[in-house]
Scaffold this active site. Structure first.
Site, mmCIF file in Angstrom:
data_model
loop_
_atom_site.group_PDB
_atom_site.id
_atom_site.type_symbol
_atom_site.label_atom_id
_atom_site.label_comp_id
_atom_site.label_asym_id
_atom_site.label_seq_id
_atom_site.Cartn_x
_atom_site.Cartn_y
_atom_site.Cartn_z
ATOM 1 N N GLU A 106 0.823 -1.204 0.000
ATOM 2 C CA GLU A 106 0.000 0.000 0.000
ATOM 3 C C GLU A 106 0.858 1.256 0.000
ATOM 4 O O GLU A 106 0.575 2.222 -0.701
ATOM 5 C CB GLU A 106 -0.929 0.010 1.210
ATOM 6 C CG GLU A 106 -1.838 1.229 1.252
ATOM 7 C CD GLU A 106 -2.794 1.203 2.426
ATOM 8 O OE1 GLU A 106 -3.577 2.157 2.564
ATOM 9 O OE2 GLU A 106 -2.743 0.222 3.211
ATOM 10 N N HIS A 142 7.652 9.926 -18.837
ATOM 11 C CA HIS A 142 7.253 8.772 -18.045
ATOM 12 C C HIS A 142 7.178 7.544 -18.952
ATOM 13 O O HIS A 142 7.044 7.656 -20.164
ATOM 14 C CB HIS A 142 5.912 9.031 -17.381
ATOM 15 C CG HIS A 142 5.967 10.137 -16.367
ATOM 16 N ND1 HIS A 142 4.906 10.435 -15.544
ATOM 17 C CD2 HIS A 142 6.939 11.020 -16.042
ATOM 18 C CE1 HIS A 142 5.225 11.442 -14.758
ATOM 19 N NE2 HIS A 142 6.460 11.820 -15.046
ATOM 20 N N GLU A 144 4.933 5.382 -19.557
ATOM 21 C CA GLU A 144 3.721 5.237 -20.370
ATOM 22 C C GLU A 144 3.824 6.035 -21.657
ATOM 23 O O GLU A 144 3.462 5.566 -22.739
ATOM 24 C CB GLU A 144 2.498 5.707 -19.566
ATOM 25 C CG GLU A 144 2.229 4.865 -18.327
ATOM 26 C CD GLU A 144 2.831 5.481 -17.078
ATOM 27 O OE1 GLU A 144 2.221 5.370 -16.005
ATOM 28 O OE2 GLU A 144 3.933 6.074 -17.179
ATOM 29 N N CYS A 172 -0.279 8.633 -13.582
ATOM 30 C CA CYS A 172 -0.548 9.940 -12.977
ATOM 31 C C CYS A 172 -1.591 10.660 -13.829
ATOM 32 O O CYS A 172 -2.033 10.163 -14.863
ATOM 33 C CB CYS A 172 0.735 10.757 -12.894
ATOM 34 S SG CYS A 172 1.388 11.287 -14.493
ATOM 35 N N CYS A 175 -0.304 11.430 -17.417
ATOM 36 C CA CYS A 175 -0.225 10.214 -18.235
ATOM 37 C C CYS A 175 -1.610 9.722 -18.616
ATOM 38 O O CYS A 175 -1.848 9.316 -19.751
ATOM 39 C CB CYS A 175 0.528 9.128 -17.489
ATOM 40 S SG CYS A 175 2.275 9.469 -17.277
#
Length: 265
Positions: A106, A142, A144, A172, A175
């Site tokens: 987490e 990034h 992606e 994010c 992205c």
């Protein structure tokens, strides 16, 4: 595209002077300074991305790294531009790297990279699926975004593409927005993203970004134990090692499935 962290090294120039050892010792005691050494910032939890979104990866896209050195005159530090870190590409990663970066915890402190394992299938094509992985260093695009710059920059309008990603963290805001736009433009490209973790899923802008991505046709899924097994078998340089899911793998998967369902409802 994932918020990017720059690394800082500090280097001083030392003056060579004809001083006695006693004088040098007195100066050290007075200044209380340690010997010069390269200082590397530890990896920390992801920080904000440009445009106000916090990204699993760290910094402004295209931002250069920074080195700092002490000037000879007044003792002040002056910045020196370093080239930005680049996207790393490859076919397989190390087992340790996979187990650390892909673990579906987490709180992801220290896991400030985005690893993206991909598979591209062309419908009706005679070629084998295109596979590999990308890793970003948080100072350039990034992972992606880099996929569509380096792996699949152009697509045949008449060709159907099925793209599957296994990523360490969900996109994010920046992205998610870019991916949604790409899916709207490339009508015959289908994207399915399997996420190990959800990035900043309590933030309203992140929630809206993921909803927009899903509305653009992207299938968002969480990685279950069998998905981690698949990544291990396909994208990890494991040699004779076998994969054993970590103790809380199934529990964390269930937690994230509920979180994602709440976001997309």
């Amino acid at each position: 595209m994932a918020d990017r962290t720059s690394r800082v090294s500090v280097k001083r120039k030392e003056k060579v002077e004809n001083k006695t050892n006693d004088e040098k010792e007195k100066e050290k005691a007075k200044c209380g300074k340690k010997q010069d050494k390269v200082v590397k910032k530890p990896e920390i939890a992801p920080e904000p991305c440009p445009g106000g979104e916090d990204k699993k990866n760290g910094e402004v896209a295209g931002a250069a790294g920074m080195q700092v050195k002490k000037s000879d005159g007044n003792g002040e530090f002056e910045p020196i531009e370093l080239p930005p870190f680049e996207i790393v590409t490859g076919a397989q990663m190390s087992p340790f790297y996979f187990k650390f970066q892909f673990r579906n915890v987490e709180y992801s402190s220290g896991r400030n990279k985005t690893l993206l394992c991909y598979r591209v299938d062309t419908q009706g094509g005679s070629t084998e699926p295109l596979t590999g992985y990308l890793e970003d260093e948080h100072a350039t695009a990034h992972a992606e975004e880099a996929f569509f710059q380096q792996v699949l920059p152009d697509s045949n309008p008449s060709q159907e593409y099925d793209v599957t990603w296994y990523v360490t963290s969900s996109p994010c805001v920046a992205c998610a927005t870019k991916l949604a736009n790409i899916l709207r433009q490339r009508k015959k490209l289908r994207l399915c993203i399997f996420c190990s973790r959800l990035f900043e899923c309590e933030e309203p802008e992140i929630v809206e970004g993921l909803k927009a991505l899903a509305n653009a046709g992207c299938k968002l899924r969480m990685m279950k134990p069998s998905d981690f097994q698949h990544v291990w078998e396909t994208y990890v340089e494991k040699e004779d090692q076998s994969f054993t899911p970590w103790e809380d793998c199934q529990e964390n998967y269930s937690y994230y499935v509920e979180k994602l369902a709440d976001i997309l409802k």
